[in-house]
Design an enzyme around this catalytic site. Structure first.
Site, PDB file in Angstrom:
ATOM      1  N   THR A  27      57.754  19.321  17.532  1.00 17.74           N
ATOM      2  CA  THR A  27      57.459  19.255  16.097  1.00 17.74           C
ATOM      3  C   THR A  27      58.733  19.457  15.272  1.00 17.74           C
ATOM      4  OG1 THR A  27      56.820  21.553  16.354  1.00 17.74           O
ATOM      5  CG2 THR A  27      55.036  19.955  16.153  1.00 17.74           C
ATOM      6  N   GLY A  62      68.241  25.615  33.180  1.00 16.87           N
ATOM      7  CA  GLY A  62      67.305  24.542  33.562  1.00 16.87           C
ATOM      8  C   GLY A  62      65.857  24.984  33.603  1.00 16.87           C
ATOM      9  N   GLY A  92      64.081  25.675  30.920  1.00 12.15           N
ATOM     10  CA  GLY A  92      63.433  25.366  29.641  1.00 12.15           C
ATOM     11  C   GLY A  92      63.421  26.570  28.715  1.00 12.15           C
ATOM     12  N   ASP A 140      65.535  25.811  18.996  1.00 10.94           N
ATOM     13  CA  ASP A 140      66.079  26.750  19.988  1.00 10.94           C
ATOM     14  C   ASP A 140      67.131  27.659  19.363  1.00 10.94           C
ATOM     15  OD1 ASP A 140      64.516  25.136  21.529  1.00 10.94           O
ATOM     16  OD2 ASP A 140      66.179  24.111  22.507  1.00 10.94           O
TER      17      ASP A 140
END
Ligand code: GLA
Length: 402
Positions: A40, A138, A140, A188
């Protein structure tokens, strides 16, 4: 002299071995778990991530006197020391892990050029920087944003730029987009910069208004269990960019700037106008925005026990409409739900990485055993399971007293 913690003492020794001096300070920034609001951010929508208790730490000092305009970076995950003249920093000159810290140095230098002129940019002093991180790579959980934000706060103080946390998040995103080459959004780095203990960051990616939303996990004896499937993913290639392109196509065909402009009431109209796949991509984003807002409302009125169904629905939407899950993530979510989790979903960009499960603390041993057993039965790689605590964001000040 300031007394250092054991970790900082180790990093100071490593720094000295690689760069020949003691660091001037230590700065750190966390990874993140996204509670809800996936894909989003680049659609100018809502996200609700939280910073976790796993961090990247940067030790930094001014460059050696005989090479004052050099940027020199090292890390605990590679033997390589990368050095470049500050004047030569450019996205094309950067590769591998060093693109994260040096991409940030480049983005900050560009900012200095744009706001204070090229003379000011040329006057920026060189530096040496050493990185350590315990954010799994890796999985996430934004190990890259953690490094970018730690480098950004370190250089912000060293270069006395006075940028605010939200501006540094944007610098981290520029580094990720242009130096690393992943077309990602602002979530992030925002989580890493703006997180608070036991709270999530409710970010409106259109206005960039950020609010801290208490999660209240501790009071209810709840935990967030992360199930890292160890299926690796890479957002600089493939599926992530394709999904982003579908969303942009859907918005263009509907005559709006971004999918944020549309609501669930518009879905019948979208279905008439878009091909089935593009429609489902858009339906995920539009419904996910609504789920984020509902999650925030429920957290504020009823607390975390009330949000399970929204987490579950988010996963279904990502699996069936956005098609970014993988069988390992689906299995992790299913087993968690069957084992009595309050809610579960994959988290992050998808195509691998981790799922999260909101669980009652005493459930954890049985749930972990059930997940491990199910993965073994399917012949999947053994996942990594661990609990994360919603934690404080990046440290803005790290310079040690002399
Ligand atoms: C990755 C990106 C974020 C966001 C998520 C999906 O983590 O870095 O910007 O788009 O995927 O929500």
């Amino acid at each position: 002299m300031t007394e250092l913690s054991p970790l900082f003492e180790t990093l100071a020794a490593e720094f000295e071995a690689r760069h020949g001096s003691r660091p001037a300070g230590f700065w750190s920034a966390p990874g993140r778990v996204n509670l809800i609001g996936e894909h989003t951010d680049y659609n100018e929508g809502f996200v609700l991530p939280f910073a976790i208790d796993r961090r990247a730490v940067v030790a930094l000092a001014g460059a050696a006197p005989d090479a004052p305009a050099l940027a020199r970076v090292s890390s605990t995950f590679s033997d390589q020391i990368v050095e470049l003249a500050l004047a030569d920093l450019a996205p094309d000159a950067l590769a591998d892990w060093s693109a994260y810290p040096l991409g940030v140095a480049w983005a900050l230098a560009e900012h200095v050029s744009a706001t204070s002129g090229t003379e000011a940019r040329r006057a920026l002093p060189g530096f040496a920087l050493h990185i350590h991180s315990d954010v799994p790579i890796g999985a996430g959980l934004s190990s890259s944003a953690a490094i970018e934000c730690a480098a950004a706060v370190a250089l912000n103080e060293f270069w006395q730029l006075g940028l605010a946390p939200a501006e540094l998040a944007r610098i981290g995103q520029i580094a990720e987009n242009q130096a690393v080459g992943a077309p990602t959004g602002i979530m992030d780095q925002s989580a890493s910069m703006l997180g608070h203990t036991d709270a999530a960051v409710f970010l409106d990616c259109r206005s960039m208004n950020a609010e801290s939303v208490p999660l209240g996990l501790y009071a209810e004896d709840l935990e967030i269990l992360v199930i890292d499937t160890r299926v690796s993913h890479d957002h600089a290639t493939g599926g992530y960019a394709e999904r982003r392109a579908s969303c942009e196509r859907a918005a263009a065909e509907m005559g709006v700037k971004s999918l944020r402009e549309l609501s669930v009431a518009d879905l019948p109209r979208l279905q008439q106008r878009l091909d089935d796949e593009t429609f489902r991509r858009a339906r995920h984003v539009i419904s996910e925005n609504e789920r984020v807002e509902q999650t925030v409302r429920l957290l504020e009125t009823e607390g975390p026990l009330a949000i399970g169904a929204l987490l579950d629905a988010s996963h279904v939407s990502m699996r069936d409409d956005f098609e970014i899950s993988v069988p390992e993530l689906d299995l992790a979510v299913e087993v968690a739900q069957e084992g009595g989790a309050i809610g579960a979903r994959m988290t992050g960009g998808g195509f691998g990485g981790s799922a999260l499960a909101l669980i009652r603390r005493p459930q954890r041993p049985a749930l972990e055993a059930a997940v491990l057993e199910a993965f073994t039965a399917r012949g999947y790689r053994r996942p990594d399971l661990f609990v994360v605590q919603p934690s404080a964001g990046a440290t803005m000040k790290g310079h040690l007293d002399d």
